[in-house]
Design an enzyme around this catalytic site. Structure first.
Site, mmCIF file in Angstrom:
data_model
loop_
_atom_site.group_PDB
_atom_site.id
_atom_site.type_symbol
_atom_site.label_atom_id
_atom_site.label_comp_id
_atom_site.label_asym_id
_atom_site.label_seq_id
_atom_site.Cartn_x
_atom_site.Cartn_y
_atom_site.Cartn_z
ATOM 1 C CB CYS A 3 -0.921 -0.008 1.219
ATOM 2 S SG CYS A 3 -1.800 1.546 1.448
ATOM 3 C CB CYS A 6 0.806 1.265 4.399
ATOM 4 S SG CYS A 6 -0.837 0.919 5.083
ATOM 5 C CG ASP A 29 -2.338 15.014 -4.332
ATOM 6 O OD1 ASP A 29 -3.331 14.336 -3.989
ATOM 7 O OD2 ASP A 29 -1.727 14.851 -5.407
ATOM 8 C CG HIS A 45 -4.602 -0.629 4.711
ATOM 9 N ND1 HIS A 45 -4.045 0.100 3.688
ATOM 10 C CD2 HIS A 45 -5.605 -1.347 4.159
ATOM 11 C CE1 HIS A 45 -4.665 -0.191 2.559
ATOM 12 N NE2 HIS A 45 -5.628 -1.071 2.818
ATOM 13 C CG ASN A 85 -12.099 10.919 -5.110
ATOM 14 O OD1 ASN A 85 -13.112 11.609 -5.189
ATOM 15 N ND2 ASN A 85 -10.912 11.359 -5.493
ATOM 16 C CB THR A 93 -6.051 6.477 -7.970
ATOM 17 O OG1 THR A 93 -5.619 7.558 -7.142
ATOM 18 C CG2 THR A 93 -6.883 7.017 -9.117
ATOM 19 C CG HIS A 96 -4.134 4.056 3.382
ATOM 20 N ND1 HIS A 96 -3.241 3.277 4.111
ATOM 21 C CD2 HIS A 96 -4.541 5.025 4.235
ATOM 22 C CE1 HIS A 96 -3.131 3.763 5.338
ATOM 23 N NE2 HIS A 96 -3.900 4.842 5.436
ATOM 24 C CG HIS A 98 -6.736 9.339 0.171
ATOM 25 N ND1 HIS A 98 -6.846 8.044 -0.271
ATOM 26 C CD2 HIS A 98 -6.956 10.125 -0.912
ATOM 27 C CE1 HIS A 98 -7.117 8.043 -1.569
ATOM 28 N NE2 HIS A 98 -7.205 9.300 -1.990
ATOM 29 C CG HIS A 100 -8.308 14.510 -2.090
ATOM 30 N ND1 HIS A 100 -7.273 14.464 -3.008
ATOM 31 C CD2 HIS A 100 -8.893 13.288 -2.133
ATOM 32 C CE1 HIS A 100 -7.244 13.249 -3.572
ATOM 33 N NE2 HIS A 100 -8.217 12.537 -3.061
HETATM 34 P P1 5GP Z 1 -7.607 9.435 -5.060
HETATM 35 O O1 5GP Z 1 -7.708 9.555 -6.549
HETATM 36 O O2 5GP Z 1 -7.350 8.006 -4.650
HETATM 37 O O3 5GP Z 1 -8.731 10.058 -4.309
HETATM 38 O O4 5GP Z 1 -6.351 10.290 -4.647
HETATM 39 C C1 5GP Z 1 -5.044 9.818 -4.635
HETATM 40 C C2 5GP Z 1 -4.160 11.033 -4.585
HETATM 41 O O5 5GP Z 1 -2.860 10.601 -4.235
HETATM 42 C C3 5GP Z 1 -4.045 11.763 -5.925
HETATM 43 O O6 5GP Z 1 -4.482 13.106 -5.758
HETATM 44 C C4 5GP Z 1 -2.575 11.655 -6.259
HETATM 45 O O7 5GP Z 1 -2.053 12.824 -6.859
HETATM 46 C C5 5GP Z 1 -1.938 11.381 -4.914
HETATM 47 N N1 5GP Z 1 -0.712 10.597 -4.978
HETATM 48 C C6 5GP Z 1 -0.515 9.473 -5.721
HETATM 49 N N2 5GP Z 1 0.714 8.989 -5.497
HETATM 50 C C7 5GP Z 1 1.309 9.841 -4.608
HETATM 51 C C8 5GP Z 1 2.599 9.872 -3.993
HETATM 52 O O8 5GP Z 1 3.457 9.021 -4.217
HETATM 53 N N3 5GP Z 1 2.852 10.899 -3.136
HETATM 54 C C9 5GP Z 1 1.922 11.866 -2.866
HETATM 55 N N4 5GP Z 1 2.279 12.839 -2.001
HETATM 56 N N5 5GP Z 1 0.695 11.865 -3.426
HETATM 57 C C10 5GP Z 1 0.392 10.858 -4.283
HETATM 58 ZN ZN ZN Z 2 -2.473 1.419 3.578
#
Ligand code: 5GP
Ligand code: ZN
Length: 112
Positions: A3, A6, A29, A45, A85, A93, A96, A98, A100
């Protein structure tokens, strides 16, 4: 477990830390969609909003308790948006949980 978040929490993958306490970790982000775009995650997690239960909801409460202080430290005195999301249709995507935290400018009224 494989993950990404994680690994970020464990310090195995670098991140720009914004805030941390016993329960939660907040970091910038990597692809910001607003002048301020912080991700706030539980230090355990949880897959997604669908995985929130009575046993782990303390982590979610701790995230929301910290948001006013994080927003203040980030200069979001004029307001902000919190987004989660969940799953395929929610375009999640990273699997885990989260949240925003976005702001620093007037955001779009469109949310979906
Ligand atoms: P989701 O689309 O799952 O709601 O958001 C995942 C977020 O994680 C995205 O906004 C993406 O830019 C961010 N993200 C993906 N990989 C990384 C990373 O390695 N480091 C950081 N700081 N953000 C990441
Ligand atoms: Zn995780």
């Amino acid at each position: 477990m494989d993950c990404l978040f994680c690994k970020i929490i464990a310090g195995e993958i670098p991140s720009a830390k914004v805030y941390e306490n016993e329960w939660i970790y907040a970091f910038r982000d990597i692809a910001p969609q607003a002048p301020v775009h912080v991700l706030i995650v539980p230090k355990t997690h949880i897959c997604c909003a669908d995985g929130i239960t009575a046993d782990n909801s303390l982590y979610v409460a701790k995230i929301f308790e910290a948001i006013p202080a994080i927003a203040k430290a980030e200069g979001l005195a004029n307001g902000y948006r919190i987004v989660n999301n969940c799953g395929e249709d929610g375009c999640q995507t990273v699997k885990h949980l989260h949240f925003h935290l976005m702001g620093g400018q007037k955001l779009t009224e469109k949310m979906a």
